[in-house]
Design a protein around this motif. Structure first.
Motif, mmCIF file in Angstrom:
data_model
loop_
_atom_site.group_PDB
_atom_site.id
_atom_site.type_symbol
_atom_site.label_atom_id
_atom_site.label_comp_id
_atom_site.label_asym_id
_atom_site.label_seq_id
_atom_site.Cartn_x
_atom_site.Cartn_y
_atom_site.Cartn_z
ATOM 1 N N TRP A 132 -15.617 70.314 -52.445
ATOM 2 C CA TRP A 132 -14.436 69.670 -52.412
ATOM 3 C C TRP A 132 -13.728 69.352 -53.640
ATOM 4 N N ILE A 133 -12.494 69.437 -53.865
ATOM 5 C CA ILE A 133 -11.495 69.096 -55.110
ATOM 6 C C ILE A 133 -10.939 68.027 -55.059
ATOM 7 N N PRO A 134 -11.245 66.842 -55.342
ATOM 8 C CA PRO A 134 -10.587 65.751 -55.148
ATOM 9 C C PRO A 134 -9.099 65.934 -55.957
ATOM 10 N N PHE A 135 -8.061 65.128 -55.390
ATOM 11 C CA PHE A 135 -6.851 65.362 -56.170
ATOM 12 C C PHE A 135 -6.605 64.839 -57.476
ATOM 13 N N ASN A 136 -7.507 63.756 -57.711
ATOM 14 C CA ASN A 136 -7.432 63.309 -59.181
ATOM 15 C C ASN A 136 -8.093 64.592 -60.100
ATOM 16 N N LYS A 137 -8.725 65.293 -59.628
ATOM 17 C CA LYS A 137 -9.193 66.356 -60.573
ATOM 18 C C LYS A 137 -8.080 67.627 -60.830
ATOM 19 N N LEU A 138 -6.843 67.473 -60.161
ATOM 20 C CA LEU A 138 -5.815 68.528 -60.601
ATOM 21 C C LEU A 138 -4.797 67.973 -61.392
ATOM 22 N N GLU A 139 -4.416 68.875 -62.316
ATOM 23 C CA GLU A 139 -3.442 68.448 -63.343
ATOM 24 C C GLU A 139 -2.426 69.837 -63.372
ATOM 25 N N ASN A 140 -1.339 69.397 -63.996
ATOM 26 C CA ASN A 140 -0.221 70.373 -64.426
ATOM 27 C C ASN A 140 0.009 71.029 -62.904
ATOM 28 N N ILE A 141 0.458 70.410 -61.975
ATOM 29 C CA ILE A 141 0.665 71.025 -60.532
ATOM 30 C C ILE A 141 2.003 71.432 -60.605
ATOM 31 N N ILE A 142 2.502 72.664 -60.280
ATOM 32 C CA ILE A 142 3.746 73.456 -60.366
ATOM 33 C C ILE A 142 3.840 74.120 -59.022
ATOM 34 N N TYR A 143 5.141 73.857 -58.522
ATOM 35 C CA TYR A 143 5.574 74.412 -57.212
ATOM 36 C C TYR A 143 5.765 75.891 -57.490
ATOM 37 N N LEU A 144 5.608 76.663 -56.468
ATOM 38 C CA LEU A 144 5.633 78.235 -56.428
ATOM 39 C C LEU A 144 6.586 78.757 -55.475
ATOM 40 N N THR A 145 6.321 78.213 -54.319
ATOM 41 C CA THR A 145 7.170 78.955 -53.321
ATOM 42 C C THR A 145 6.736 78.221 -51.766
ATOM 43 N N LYS A 146 7.684 78.653 -50.779
ATOM 44 C CA LYS A 146 7.243 77.794 -49.378
ATOM 45 C C LYS A 146 7.381 79.062 -48.647
ATOM 46 N N GLY A 147 6.753 79.170 -47.581
ATOM 47 C CA GLY A 147 6.743 80.207 -46.749
ATOM 48 C C GLY A 147 5.877 79.733 -45.487
ATOM 49 N N GLY A 148 6.355 79.807 -44.223
ATOM 50 C CA GLY A 148 5.801 79.549 -42.986
ATOM 51 C C GLY A 148 5.806 78.025 -42.772
ATOM 52 N N PHE A 149 4.575 77.483 -42.770
ATOM 53 C CA PHE A 149 4.317 76.084 -42.570
ATOM 54 C C PHE A 149 3.616 75.509 -43.858
ATOM 55 N N SER A 150 3.794 76.085 -44.936
ATOM 56 C CA SER A 150 3.138 75.451 -46.280
ATOM 57 C C SER A 150 3.826 75.732 -47.401
ATOM 58 N N GLU A 151 3.626 74.920 -48.433
ATOM 59 C CA GLU A 151 4.128 75.110 -49.945
ATOM 60 C C GLU A 151 3.161 75.586 -50.705
ATOM 61 N N ILE A 152 3.394 76.489 -51.516
ATOM 62 C CA ILE A 152 2.323 77.007 -52.300
ATOM 63 C C ILE A 152 2.564 76.429 -54.044
ATOM 64 N N TYR A 153 1.451 75.944 -54.475
ATOM 65 C CA TYR A 153 1.398 75.312 -55.999
ATOM 66 C C TYR A 153 0.362 75.859 -56.671
ATOM 67 N N THR A 154 0.415 76.104 -58.214
ATOM 68 C CA THR A 154 -0.710 76.289 -59.068
ATOM 69 C C THR A 154 -0.916 74.900 -59.566
ATOM 70 N N ALA A 155 -2.372 74.886 -60.147
ATOM 71 C CA ALA A 155 -2.712 73.605 -60.730
ATOM 72 C C ALA A 155 -3.787 73.927 -61.655
ATOM 73 N N ASP A 156 -4.218 73.004 -62.590
ATOM 74 C CA ASP A 156 -5.350 73.054 -63.104
ATOM 75 C C ASP A 156 -6.635 72.298 -62.657
ATOM 76 N N TRP A 157 -7.783 72.672 -62.425
ATOM 77 C CA TRP A 157 -8.863 72.048 -61.886
ATOM 78 C C TRP A 157 -9.637 71.736 -63.113
ATOM 79 N N THR A 158 -9.537 70.418 -63.493
ATOM 80 C CA THR A 158 -10.196 69.767 -64.873
ATOM 81 C C THR A 158 -11.754 70.149 -64.902
ATOM 82 N N ASP A 159 -12.230 70.200 -63.850
ATOM 83 C CA ASP A 159 -13.869 70.409 -63.973
ATOM 84 C C ASP A 159 -14.178 71.971 -63.733
#
Length: 218
Positions: A132-159
């Motif tokens: 499980w990755i807590p949201f507070n362990k994610l940084e630099n969240i960048i929106y990529l695209t949207k498709g269907g019923f979801s949005e896709i992002y990239t992020a850095d998992w700090t741990d």
């Protein structure tokens, strides 16, 4: 001095070692593993350091498959004194360590927690653990695209994910900062159960294909 490893060449050599196996001659996991290691040792395209990297990868694969298929030469772990199959770690110690960490995380959903805990109790290797990755362990969240019923992002998992068992400290080590892909679902509350059941089905299908699935708090 930094040792230069030609990763593409190493993985090409590993692929050849797998392809050259004769299942009529190397009739079990151990024989096939030993054959692959000898193939790497005799590979003149690799440096000695690259051979060590390749053999280390083969050893990890061997440990994974012996546990996955419950087929290998067992040994008694010097730490927990239980029988295990892996050579470079003990799958029992690995799972027991994960149990001690159950109280350190929660998705906030008992069904998801139970699913992840069940998956962790079936872990075959230190670098193939569902987390499980807590949201507070994610940084630099960048929106990529949207498709269907979801949005896709990239992020850095700090741990980063678990990737190695430390035999001295008797604990799992983290990879460090790692890029991950996030999917933000747009579902109605009434669809929550259907979504969860679909995740379960997909996870256990992918698990059979030896892939890792991570659920994200996003």
């Amino acid at each position: 001095m930094m040792i230069k490893i030609r990763e593409a060449l190493v993985y090409a050599a590993i692929s050849r070692a797998y392809e050259l196996v004769d299942y009529n001659v190397q009739t079990n996991l151990n024989k096939r593993h030993e054959f692959r290691k000898k193939t790497i040792i005799n590979d003149k395209t690799l440096t000695e350091d690259e051979k060590r990297v390749a053999i280390n990868k083969l050893n990890k694969d061997y440990d994974h498959f012996t546990i996955l298929f419950n087929n290998g030469e067992g040994r008694i772990c010097e730490d927990c004194y239980n029988e295990c199959l892996a050579k470079s770690y003990c799958e029992n110690c690995l799972r027991n360590y994960l149990i001690t960490k159950f109280s350190d995380w929660s998705s906030g959903n008992i069904d998801i927690d139970n699913l992840l805990q069940k998956c962790q109790m079936e872990s075959c290797a230190p670098d193939m653990i569902v987390e499980w990755i807590p949201f507070n362990k994610l940084e630099n969240i960048i929106y990529l695209t949207k498709g269907g019923f979801s949005e896709i992002y990239t992020a850095d998992w700090t741990d980063g994910c678990y990737n190695e068992w430390d035999p001295i400290k008797k604990e799992l080590k983290k990879f460090g900062v790692q890029e991950v892909i996030l999917k933000k679902l747009e579902i109605a509350e009434s669809d929550d159960r259907n979504w969860f059941e679909e995740v379960c089905k997909k996870f256990f299908f992918l698990k059979k294909k030896y892939l890792l699935v991570s659920c994200l708090d996003f």
